[in-house]
Design a protein around this motif. Structure first.
Motif, short mmCIF file in Angstrom:
data_model
loop_
_atom_site.label_atom_id
_atom_site.label_comp_id
_atom_site.label_asym_id
_atom_site.label_seq_id
_atom_site.Cartn_x
_atom_site.Cartn_y
_atom_site.Cartn_z
N SER A 1 -3.18 -13.67 -14.47
CA SER A 1 -1.83 -13.63 -13.51
C SER A 1 -1.14 -12.32 -13.92
CB SER A 1 -1.01 -14.82 -13.83
OG SER A 1 -0.40 -14.69 -15.08
N GLU A 2 -0.30 -11.96 -12.85
CA GLU A 2 0.27 -10.58 -13.20
C GLU A 2 1.33 -10.25 -14.04
OE1 GLU A 2 3.08 -7.26 -10.41
OE2 GLU A 2 2.02 -8.89 -9.45
N ILE B 1 -0.82 -10.30 -17.58
CA ILE B 1 -1.33 -9.10 -17.70
C ILE B 1 0.09 -7.98 -18.26
CG2 ILE B 1 -2.19 -6.80 -16.50
CD1 ILE B 1 -3.75 -8.91 -14.99
N ASN B 2 1.04 -8.15 -17.57
CA ASN B 2 2.20 -7.29 -18.04
C ASN B 2 2.67 -7.32 -19.24
OD1 ASN B 2 2.08 -5.78 -15.59
ND2 ASN B 2 3.63 -7.16 -14.52
N ARG B 3 2.58 -8.78 -19.55
CA ARG B 3 3.20 -9.11 -21.08
C ARG B 3 2.18 -8.61 -22.03
NH1 ARG B 3 2.30 -13.55 -24.08
NH2 ARG B 3 1.52 -14.77 -22.16
N ASP C 1 -7.63 -3.21 -17.39
CA ASP C 1 -8.62 -3.31 -16.58
C ASP C 1 -9.47 -4.55 -16.57
OD1 ASP C 1 -7.75 -0.94 -15.27
OD2 ASP C 1 -9.21 0.41 -16.30
N TYR C 2 -9.50 -4.95 -17.70
CA TYR C 2 -10.38 -6.05 -18.19
C TYR C 2 -9.68 -7.45 -17.83
CZ TYR C 2 -12.74 -9.65 -20.93
OH TYR C 2 -13.27 -10.81 -21.15
N MET C 3 -8.59 -7.45 -17.75
CA MET C 3 -7.75 -8.59 -17.47
C MET C 3 -7.58 -8.77 -16.13
SD MET C 3 -4.62 -9.12 -20.27
CE MET C 3 -4.08 -7.47 -20.21
#
Length: 402
Positions: free
Chosen positions: A169-170, A173-175, A161-163
């Motif tokens: 970027s998505e 965030i996923n990484r 949520d913070y990122m």
């Protein structure tokens, strides 16, 4: 003088019976065999819990769960107790039913995504009813890890949520989320700290062979004393009236019973100790003088105990039953089977009130650990107990002859 004469007569009558020689010579060898083979696992591993297998069923089959399983299998400390076997659910169930494994750890499908999105998808532990202790131990380990998994989910969600709020970027965030899931999952299940081995000196700081050698030694002395009491009682019943006619005092009766018990038990003690030291690797690491003194003390106290019991105003059968019940109590609750640290609450008080506990501590701390503070405490307690029992035996004998 009459006490010595009566004691000599009793001793001759006892040694004429074959059971006396069986107890004196055969049982010490049986004790050594039990210590060497019956307790072989405990002596070698210093553990009361043998290693066991656990099956892992990974229905999620992700990189994170594969790393987690590998972590279990590579942990040196954990592998000394538990062997993890990765397999499908059908095979795991068949091994569980065949009593080949202690438990099944099932990782559900979506376990990793559950941590990512905060969904509750816990692992399932199926225990083996035929191995309740092992299954319960593993279940408690997994419960502890599950509490941390819950905290890990909150941690992943907070970072995610913070990122998102910052505007990363998505892909980034996923990484980061995937890396965090891996880190938190491995931490939750205690990477390199899942199983911490700690050696607890529950056996009063001595090796299992040393502890249970003293236990076996005491048990045989108590058992021999029980049989000797029965034989003395039988012989006394036949000559009591005749001795009373010749004016043999209550004191002479008590002293003769005590001397007979002491001689038989001292013979037994020498044979047992000789067998243990010749046929095993036991060595006196304490103080030789104290060891000799405490052995004599143990023989005298046990002799006094059975002298007291033999003068109780009870029928021969009931007296034997009472003595046998106390032998069972001494064995189970008096530090012979389990050390003092295993007893809590009222059982701790029962343990501390038994003769066997104080005699066992006395012998352990003279043969293997020279601790004079404990030795003097044990001698004080046993001296008080012995004095009370000997005086009571004299009073009871006077009542019987009145």
């Amino acid at each position: 003088m009459r006490a010595i004469t009566l004691g000599t007569t009793q001793l001759k009558q006892i040694l004429k019976q074959p059971v006396s020689w069986v107890v004196l010579f055969v049982m010490p060898i049986a004790l050594v065999g039990f210590l060497l083979y019956g307790l072989e696992h405990i002596i070698k591993t210093e553990s009361l819990l043998p290693p066991f297998d656990v099956a892992i069923v990974d229905d999620d089959n992700t990189k994170e769960t594969k790393i987690l399983i590998q972590q279990f299998q590579d942990d040196d400390e954990l592998s000394e107790l538990i062997t993890f076997r990765n397999m499908d659910e059908e095979k795991a169930q068949s091994l569980l039913e065949a009593n080949k494994i202690a438990a099944i750890l099932k990782v559900p499908e979506g376990f990793t995504d559950g941590i990512r999105y905060g969904e509750n998808k816990p692992v399932t532990v199926i225990g083996n009813e035929q191995r309740p202790f092992q299954a319960s131990l593993f279940l408690e380990m997994m419960k502890s890890a599950a509490d941390l998994v819950s905290a890990a989910q909150s941690g992943v969600n907070t970072i995610y949520d913070y990122m998102v709020e910052i505007g990363y970027s998505e892909d980034y965030i996923n990484r980061v989320a995937n890396e965090t899931i891996t880190d938190f999952t491995l931490f939750a299940f205690g990477r390199q700290n899942m199983f911490e081995k700690e050696k607890v000196e529950s056996l009063q700081g001595v090796e299992p062979l040393e502890y249970y050698s003293i236990s076996g030694f005491l048990f045989l002395l108590l058992f021999t004393g029980l049989l000797t009491m029965s034989l003395i009682t039988s012989s006394n019943r036949q000559v009591d009236e005749r001795l009373r006619t010749f004016g043999v005092s209550a004191g002479s009766h008590v002293v003769s019973t005590f001397l007979t018990q002491a001689v038989i038990l001292m013979m037994q003690a020498l044979i047992i100790l000789g067998s243990l030291w010749i046929l095993t690797d036991l060595k006196i690491t304490g103080h030789l003088g104290w060891s000799t003194l405490t052995t004599l003390c143990a023989v005298l106290i046990i002799s006094i105990w059975y002298t007291f019991l033999s003068n109780l105003p009870l029928g021969e059968g009931i007296r034997f039953f009472v003595a046998f019940v106390f032998l069972v109590i001494f064995t189970t609750l008096g530090s012979l089977s389990l050390p003092e640290s295993y007893f809590t609450g009222i059982l701790e008080w029962v343990n501390l009130s038994t003769l066997s506990h104080w005699i066992h501590s006395l012998l352990v701390h003279s043969f293997f650990i020279e601790n004079e503070e404990i030795l003097f405490a044990c001698l004080g307690v046993l001296g008080g107990m012995g004095g009370i029992m000997l005086f009571s035996a004299f009073l009871l004998r006077q009542v019987k002859q009145a």
